[in-house]
Design an enzyme around this catalytic site. Structure first.
Site, PDB file in Angstrom:
ATOM      1  CG  HIS A 119       6.569  34.433  22.171  1.00 23.24           C
ATOM      2  ND1 HIS A 119       5.937  34.163  21.123  1.00 23.24           N
ATOM      3  CD2 HIS A 119       6.719  33.643  23.142  1.00 23.24           C
ATOM      4  CE1 HIS A 119       5.185  32.925  21.390  1.00 23.24           C
ATOM      5  NE2 HIS A 119       6.016  32.619  22.588  1.00 23.24           N
ATOM      6  CD  GLU A 120       9.316  32.973  25.969  1.00 28.39           C
ATOM      7  OE1 GLU A 120       8.519  32.618  26.762  1.00 28.39           O
ATOM      8  OE2 GLU A 120       9.727  32.308  24.770  1.00 28.39           O
ATOM      9  CG  HIS A 123       4.101  32.911  27.247  1.00 21.86           C
ATOM     10  ND1 HIS A 123       3.021  32.480  26.702  1.00 21.86           N
ATOM     11  CD2 HIS A 123       5.203  32.525  26.093  1.00 21.86           C
ATOM     12  CE1 HIS A 123       3.195  31.767  25.592  1.00 21.86           C
ATOM     13  NE2 HIS A 123       4.430  31.852  25.287  1.00 21.86           N
ATOM     14  CG  HIS A 129       2.097  29.599  22.228  1.00 21.45           C
ATOM     15  ND1 HIS A 129       2.446  28.459  22.608  1.00 21.45           N
ATOM     16  CD2 HIS A 129       3.022  30.386  22.354  1.00 21.45           C
ATOM     17  CE1 HIS A 129       3.684  28.606  23.011  1.00 21.45           C
ATOM     18  NE2 HIS A 129       4.061  30.075  22.924  1.00 21.45           N
TER      19      HIS A 129
END
Lengths: 368, 80
Positions: A119-120, A123, A129
């Protein structure tokens, strides 16, 4: 999906990463593997390549830190904030930080480092998101099986929007999140639970309370992390206040949010012969104290009091339930009717008159 | 025995929501938010409820608090 405002992105496809330090929660080799696999999630579906370096400054620097760690975004102790990462850019840009106060794991007992890192790194690559609850880039943590993880289609679309498609000849696709009135959704299993109805499909279940108009979509793993996905059959036994969930030759008993100790058990302990490999659907008939198990074109009757299968079963479904000639995917009882689900349709079967009263689309219970 | 009062719980939830909305939804506050800028608070709650697919009420209901309490990524959901 959502791209970080301003569409910041790396202007190269060969990126480097460096693991600055390790968490004491895990073996270093397991951290290395989790981080490498998290990058692979993105490199498999895009032209991006990630190379680990051990010295110098990498594009994406990875660190574990607790509390205030001098980036103006302090962590907050256990739970709450798990990690954060910065959008592509020089210096701190792209870097990912993990809260050392969390319990990091390679499994599901704690926060799975692979899932959070994947997930990170989204970014770090320029993704924001997503409001798709099934997407990796959804902001809340969802315990998923890291061994069977597949990047959802929403995230594939996002990364390919920024960097283009993978140069591999095989173009991977990912799972999509079901939408509530999608006529293509087929329910794997359905059960009542203390007045609510739960509709299982793939990794999710919809929870419908009779007093609410809207059903709520949840991950199975969010409620019961050790349960498998793609549940095949389910029923509620109100006498024991349990629901039983079946997959393959195993079944689990749930009491509210808790999995009852001693489960999973084998369906052969219920008395099924070894020729039965899985249960397609199950329903408890309160008036009789029996549970019907549907397997292929036959069904079995289980006496909940004697805790044994009834003799003279299995019987043909079509014989005892006239009109039910399709494969039964799910079934539940409500207000004197059995609702048989087969593909996109459901059959309202009157138990007393032994007739199909109505045929409806399968999603009518969800307000569609 | 000493249980938390309803007022205690509401105050705790409002503090949780303020911190959450400041961190992830760019809620601006001068420390007197609840008296001076209640509309902004409500709007941010709506924004958050819409994002998470909750019933959009603009009120701090139990389901909204439940989502706010879930572990999550620290990157804001909206552009700064």
């Amino acid at each position: 999906y959502s791209i970080t405002p301003g569409r910041p992105a790396w202007d190269k496809t060969d990126l480097t990463y460096r693991i600055i330090n390790y968490t004491p929660d895990m073996e270093e080799a397991d951290v290395d593997r989790a981080i490498a696999n998290a990058f692979k999630v993105w490199s498999d579906v895009s032209p991006l390549k990630f190379t680990r370096i051990y010295d110098g400054t990498a594009d994406i620097e990875i660190a574990f830190a607790a509390g205030d760690h001098s980036d103006n975004s302090p962590f907050d102790g256990p739970d709450g904030l798990l990690a954060h990462a910065f959008q592509p850019g020089k210096g701190i840009g792209g870097d990912a930080h993990f809260d050392e106060d969390e319990k990091w794991t390679k499994g599901t007992n704690g926060y799975n480092l692979f899932l959070v890192a994947a997930h990170e790194f989204g970014h770090s690559l320029g993704l924001s998101h997503s409001d798709d609850p099934g997407a990796l880039m959804f902001p809340t943590y969802s315990s998923d099986d890291p061994n069977t993880f597949r990047l959802p289609q929403d995230d594939i679309n996002a990364i390919q929007d920024l960097y283009g498609a993978s140069i591999n000849p095989v173009k991977p696709t990912g799972p999509t999140t079901p939408t509530i009135c999608d006529s293509n959704v087929i329910f794997d299993a359905i059960t009542t639970l203390r007045g609510e109805i739960m509709f299982f499909t793939d990794r999710f279940f919809w929870r419908k309370h009779p007093q609410t108009t809207q059903a709520e979509l949840n991950f199975i793993k969010s409620f019961w992390p050790s349960l498998p996905t793609k549940i095949e059959a389910a029923y509620e036994n109100p006498e024991t206040d349990q629901i039983l969930l079946f997959k393959g030759s195993k079944y689990w008993a749930l009491n509210g949010y808790d999995i009852v100790n001693g489960y999973p058990k084998s369906i052969y302990q219920l008395g099924f012969p070894k020729t039965v490999k899985k249960i397609d659907a199950a329903v408890y008939i309160e008036e009789k104290g029996k549970t019907y198990f549907f397997v292929g074109d036959k069904y079995w009757s289980y006496d909940e009091e004697r805790k044994a299968l009834d003799k003279s079963f299995p019987r043909e479904i079509a014989e005892d339930f006239p009109g039910i000639t399709q494969k039964v995917h799910a079934v539940f009882q409500k207000n004197g009717f059995l609702y048989f689900f087969s593909g996109r349709w459901q059959y309202e079967f009157n138990i007393a008159s032994k007739r199909v009263k109505r045929v409806m689309k399968n999603n009518s219970w969800l307000g569609c | 025995f000493p249980a938390a009062t309803k007022a205690d719980i509401e105050e705790k939830n409002i503090q949780l929501a303020e911190t959450y909305l400041k961190r992830y939804y760019d809620l601006e506050t001068d420390g007197k938010l609840r008296r001076t800028n209640a509309n902004s608070f409500s709007e941010k709650i709506r924004e958050m409820q819409e994002f998470f697919g909750l019933k959009v009420t603009g009120k701090l209901d139990s389901e909204t608090v439940r989502v706010m309490e879930q572990p999550r990524c620290g990157v804001p959901d909206v552009a700064s």
